[in-house]
Design a protein around this motif. Structure first.
Motif, PDB file in Angstrom:
ATOM      1  N   UNK A   1      -4.955  -8.816  -3.373  1.00  0.00           N
ATOM      2  CA  UNK A   1      -4.852  -9.702  -2.212  1.00  0.00           C
ATOM      3  C   UNK A   1      -4.789  -8.941  -0.885  1.00  0.00           C
ATOM      4  N   UNK A   2      -3.925  -7.922  -0.804  1.00  0.00           N
ATOM      5  CA  UNK A   2      -3.763  -7.216   0.471  1.00  0.00           C
ATOM      6  C   UNK A   2      -5.024  -6.451   0.859  1.00  0.00           C
ATOM      7  N   UNK A   3      -5.692  -5.827  -0.109  1.00  0.00           N
ATOM      8  CA  UNK A   3      -6.944  -5.121   0.194  1.00  0.00           C
ATOM      9  C   UNK A   3      -8.022  -6.112   0.628  1.00  0.00           C
ATOM     10  N   UNK A   4      -8.065  -7.282  -0.008  1.00  0.00           N
ATOM     11  CA  UNK A   4      -9.056  -8.302   0.363  1.00  0.00           C
ATOM     12  C   UNK A   4      -8.813  -8.778   1.790  1.00  0.00           C
ATOM     13  N   UNK A   5      -7.561  -8.977   2.157  1.00  0.00           N
ATOM     14  CA  UNK A   5      -7.233  -9.395   3.525  1.00  0.00           C
ATOM     15  C   UNK A   5      -7.660  -8.317   4.525  1.00  0.00           C
ATOM     16  N   UNK A   6      -7.355  -7.051   4.227  1.00  0.00           N
ATOM     17  CA  UNK A   6      -7.748  -5.952   5.125  1.00  0.00           C
ATOM     18  C   UNK A   6      -9.262  -5.875   5.251  1.00  0.00           C
ATOM     19  N   UNK A   7      -9.984  -6.115   4.149  1.00  0.00           N
ATOM     20  CA  UNK A   7     -11.451  -6.106   4.150  1.00  0.00           C
ATOM     21  C   UNK A   7     -11.990  -7.228   5.029  1.00  0.00           C
ATOM     22  N   UNK A   8     -11.438  -8.431   4.875  1.00  0.00           N
ATOM     23  CA  UNK A   8     -11.897  -9.567   5.683  1.00  0.00           C
ATOM     24  C   UNK A   8     -11.645  -9.309   7.166  1.00  0.00           C
TER      25      UNK A   8
ATOM     26  N   UNK B   1       0.821  -1.215   0.000  1.00  0.00           N
ATOM     27  CA  UNK B   1       0.000   0.000   0.000  1.00  0.00           C
ATOM     28  C   UNK B   1       0.857   1.270   0.000  1.00  0.00           C
ATOM     29  N   UNK B   2       0.391   2.260  -0.735  1.00  0.00           N
ATOM     30  CA  UNK B   2       1.023   3.579  -0.749  1.00  0.00           C
ATOM     31  C   UNK B   2       0.273   4.458   0.244  1.00  0.00           C
ATOM     32  N   UNK B   3       1.000   5.309   0.943  1.00  0.00           N
ATOM     33  CA  UNK B   3       0.414   6.185   1.948  1.00  0.00           C
ATOM     34  C   UNK B   3       0.481   7.626   1.443  1.00  0.00           C
ATOM     35  N   UNK B   4      -0.662   8.302   1.481  1.00  0.00           N
ATOM     36  CA  UNK B   4      -0.719   9.727   1.132  1.00  0.00           C
ATOM     37  C   UNK B   4      -1.401  10.460   2.278  1.00  0.00           C
ATOM     38  N   UNK B   5      -0.765  11.513   2.737  1.00  0.00           N
ATOM     39  CA  UNK B   5      -1.315  12.323   3.827  1.00  0.00           C
ATOM     40  C   UNK B   5      -2.033  13.539   3.244  1.00  0.00           C
ATOM     41  N   UNK B   6      -3.138  13.937   3.876  1.00  0.00           N
ATOM     42  CA  UNK B   6      -3.930  15.077   3.437  1.00  0.00           C
ATOM     43  C   UNK B   6      -4.234  15.978   4.620  1.00  0.00           C
ATOM     44  N   UNK B   7      -4.301  17.275   4.363  1.00  0.00           N
ATOM     45  CA  UNK B   7      -4.727  18.208   5.404  1.00  0.00           C
ATOM     46  C   UNK B   7      -6.246  18.363   5.381  1.00  0.00           C
TER      47      UNK B   7
END
Length: 117
Positions: free
Chosen positions: A71-78, A14-20
């Protein structure tokens, strides 16, 4: 009112983006690459050592487009669904079994950030 956008791409970390402030609809659509759909039951995400409330979005037509399984998003969803079942917020007999495909955007942050979504 800061917040975070985790971008789950198939076959990548996963890529991380920060927002104000919350990103615009157009910014999120650019990340997803199509029409947005809220991922049902994906209401929390483990980030570091905390579980945060979140909103998860995917391409509404991803499966029809033949996008790759994420795969990683599916695992996080489960994991989010399991937490919801344990909290009594989601019935285990309606837990989806389909995988997520394509890019998945997960937005989370402080109360003001989440309220503004």
């Amino acid at each position: 009112m800061g917040g975070t956008l985790l971008v789950f791409e198939p076959h990548a970390l996963p890529q991380v983006r920060e927002f104000s402030q919350p990103p615009s609809l157009e910014e999120v659509q650019a990340v997803i690459g199509g029409d947005l759909q809220v991922v049902p039951g994906f209401r929390t995400i483990r980030y570091g050592n905390m579980v945060m409330d979140c909103v998860a979005l995917c391409d509404a037509n991803g499966k029809r487009k033949g996008l790759a399984m994420n795969h990683l998003a599916t695992i996080a969803w489960k994991e989010a669904l399991r937490r919801a079942v344990e909290a009594g917020l989601w019935r285990s007999e309606v837990t989806p079994t389909d995988p997520l495909v394509g890019s998945v955007a997960v937005l989370f942050g402080g109360p003001e950030f989440m309220d503004a979504l």
